[in-house]
Design an enzyme around this catalytic site. Structure first.
Site, PDB file in Angstrom:
ATOM      1  N   LEU A  17       0.839  -1.201   0.000  1.00  0.00           N
ATOM      2  CA  LEU A  17       0.000   0.000   0.000  1.00  0.00           C
ATOM      3  C   LEU A  17       0.872   1.249   0.000  1.00  0.00           C
ATOM      4  O   LEU A  17       1.869   1.302   0.711  1.00  0.00           O
ATOM      5  CB  LEU A  17      -0.877  -0.011   1.257  1.00  0.00           C
ATOM      6  CG  LEU A  17      -1.825   1.165   1.445  1.00  0.00           C
ATOM      7  CD1 LEU A  17      -2.995   1.030   0.472  1.00  0.00           C
ATOM      8  CD2 LEU A  17      -2.357   1.206   2.872  1.00  0.00           C
ATOM      9  N   GLN A  88       0.586  -5.405   1.363  1.00  0.00           N
ATOM     10  CA  GLN A  88      -0.433  -5.762   0.369  1.00  0.00           C
ATOM     11  C   GLN A  88       0.195  -6.476  -0.828  1.00  0.00           C
ATOM     12  O   GLN A  88      -0.482  -7.239  -1.524  1.00  0.00           O
ATOM     13  CB  GLN A  88      -1.176  -4.501  -0.095  1.00  0.00           C
ATOM     14  CG  GLN A  88      -2.377  -4.807  -0.983  1.00  0.00           C
ATOM     15  CD  GLN A  88      -3.040  -3.552  -1.519  1.00  0.00           C
ATOM     16  OE1 GLN A  88      -2.654  -2.434  -1.177  1.00  0.00           O
ATOM     17  NE2 GLN A  88      -4.040  -3.715  -2.361  1.00  0.00           N
ATOM     18  N   ASP A 241      13.445   8.746  12.540  1.00  0.00           N
ATOM     19  CA  ASP A 241      12.504   8.021  11.683  1.00  0.00           C
ATOM     20  C   ASP A 241      11.089   8.278  12.191  1.00  0.00           C
ATOM     21  O   ASP A 241      10.643   7.659  13.154  1.00  0.00           O
ATOM     22  CB  ASP A 241      12.819   6.524  11.713  1.00  0.00           C
ATOM     23  CG  ASP A 241      11.869   5.709  10.832  1.00  0.00           C
ATOM     24  OD1 ASP A 241      10.844   6.268  10.387  1.00  0.00           O
ATOM     25  OD2 ASP A 241      12.150   4.527  10.610  1.00  0.00           O
ATOM     26  N   ASP A 287      10.229  -1.194   8.909  1.00  0.00           N
ATOM     27  CA  ASP A 287      11.536  -1.838   9.118  1.00  0.00           C
ATOM     28  C   ASP A 287      11.684  -3.067   8.221  1.00  0.00           C
ATOM     29  O   ASP A 287      12.798  -3.424   7.821  1.00  0.00           O
ATOM     30  CB  ASP A 287      11.694  -2.303  10.578  1.00  0.00           C
ATOM     31  CG  ASP A 287      11.768  -1.155  11.567  1.00  0.00           C
ATOM     32  OD1 ASP A 287      12.252  -0.073  11.195  1.00  0.00           O
ATOM     33  OD2 ASP A 287      11.343  -1.353  12.723  1.00  0.00           O
ATOM     34  N   VAL A 295      16.987   3.443   8.680  1.00  0.00           N
ATOM     35  CA  VAL A 295      16.986   3.672  10.136  1.00  0.00           C
ATOM     36  C   VAL A 295      16.101   2.631  10.807  1.00  0.00           C
ATOM     37  O   VAL A 295      14.968   2.402  10.387  1.00  0.00           O
ATOM     38  CB  VAL A 295      16.460   5.087  10.475  1.00  0.00           C
ATOM     39  CG1 VAL A 295      16.355   5.266  11.987  1.00  0.00           C
ATOM     40  CG2 VAL A 295      17.359   6.149   9.868  1.00  0.00           C
ATOM     41  N   ASP A 302      18.660  -6.969  10.906  1.00  0.00           N
ATOM     42  CA  ASP A 302      18.951  -6.344   9.613  1.00  0.00           C
ATOM     43  C   ASP A 302      18.043  -6.952   8.539  1.00  0.00           C
ATOM     44  O   ASP A 302      18.232  -8.103   8.153  1.00  0.00           O
ATOM     45  CB  ASP A 302      20.424  -6.577   9.260  1.00  0.00           C
ATOM     46  CG  ASP A 302      20.794  -6.005   7.893  1.00  0.00           C
ATOM     47  OD1 ASP A 302      19.910  -5.454   7.202  1.00  0.00           O
ATOM     48  OD2 ASP A 302      21.977  -6.118   7.520  1.00  0.00           O
TER      49      ASP A 302
END
Length: 319
Positions: A17, A88, A241, A287, A295, A302
């Site tokens: 989205l 999505q 962020d 993330d 960030v 990771d």
């Protein structure tokens, strides 16, 4: 450079989205991910679909992705692709696997609301409380323009209300009936399904993972608090962020609608599909694709490495 991620079939990354391949043609949606995979020998293509649109239907993201898959196959000479969808984008990938099973080797979904999002339900409920009905029209018009502006191709095929409807718990239940997959567990079970499916004689390997940074805390006067387990004390991610605190807020709304642990927009239960790699990543919804701009909280894994390892997994499976 090496061949660690050199899969047999090309990889297509499918955005969710509000996404595009490059926001305003500058910032990659899959931040730093395509270049990383390429440096390890992968052939990686990034789909560019409507940011705000349903997945099914003639203007839907599913048909857009199917057309793109065919372009990639023509360009590479490959016979199939590996689809990796975020949010999505995982539902969109399932559409292609259902309608053109012979073109797909695997489907991997990351933070995908296979059972919908309680936050989408919340927004829909809020819009319903406006007696004039104007707010949804105005918001939709604004969001549709935003979608066209940030799209790298200035795609005008945007329908925010259709996108919102698509991501509700009620509408995804309908979608799952229309486009069933062996990768889904029973509705309401909070269980995943099979690790493979065979559709029209074609086998698909099915995988998923998701973040669960947002966890419920204590309940006071009927309201449950939420905490972001991805961030440490005085974490720089809270400052640099802006999505970090925003997704903690949306995740709290979800928890108070009985979602359980989530990534701010998608619950753990909703993300389960196929072979579940993990649901314990300390990630919020952005993330998962290394956003914003790489960030992440001090406790977060990771995401670039997780995706790289997964593409190696696909390679070892022979796809």
């Amino acid at each position: 450079a090496d061949t660690y991620a050199a899969t047999r079939y090309p990889v297509i990354l499918v955005h969710g989205l509000a996404g595009t391949d490059k926001f305003a043609n500058v910032v990659d949606y899959w931040y730093g991910i395509q270049s990383d995979l390429q440096s390890h020998g992968a052939k990686v293509y990034v789909a560019n679909l409507s940011g705000f649109q349903s997945d099914d239907g003639p203007n839907g993201r599913g048909e857009q992705l199917l057309a793109y898959v065919k372009q990639v196959l023509a360009a590479t000479g490959a016979t199939k692709v590996n689809l990796i969808g975020h949010s999505q984008g995982g539902l969109t990938s399932r559409y292609v696997a259902a309608v053109a099973p012979q073109l797909v080797a695997s489907v991997t979904t990351i933070g995908t609301p296979h059972r919908g999002s309680e936050f989408a339900d919340f927004v829909q409920d809020v819009l319903k409380t406006d007696p004039t009905g104007l707010s949804s029209t105005v918001i939709a018009a604004f969001v549709n323009v935003f979608g066209t502006l940030v799209s790298s191709s200035h795609n005008t095929d945007q329908d925010a209300l259709a996108a919102l409807r698509t991501l509700t718990t009620a509408q995804t239940a309908t979608y799952n009936r229309n486009f069933p997959s062996a990768g889904l567990g029973a509705p309401g079970s909070c269980q995943t399904g099979a690790a493979t499916e065979t559709v029209g004689g074609s086998q698909h390997l099915l995988y998923s993972w998701g973040g669960t940074a947002i966890q419920p805390t204590s309940t006071v006067l009927g309201v449950t608090g939420a905490t972001d387990t991805s961030t440490g004390t005085l974490d720089v991610a809270n400052v640099t962020d802006p999505s970090t605190l925003a997704l903690l807020a949306t995740g709290a709304v979800m928890i108070n609608r009985a979602s359980g642990q989530n990534d701010g927009l998608v619950s753990r239960c909703s993300s389960l599909f196929g072979q579940v790699i993990s649901t314990s990543y300390h990630w919020n919804h952005l993330d998962e694709i290394n956003q914003l701009l790489g960030v992440r909280g001090a406790n977060a894994e990771d995401p670039v490495a997780v995706i790289r390892t997964h593409v190696n997994r696909l390679k070892l499976q022979g796809v």
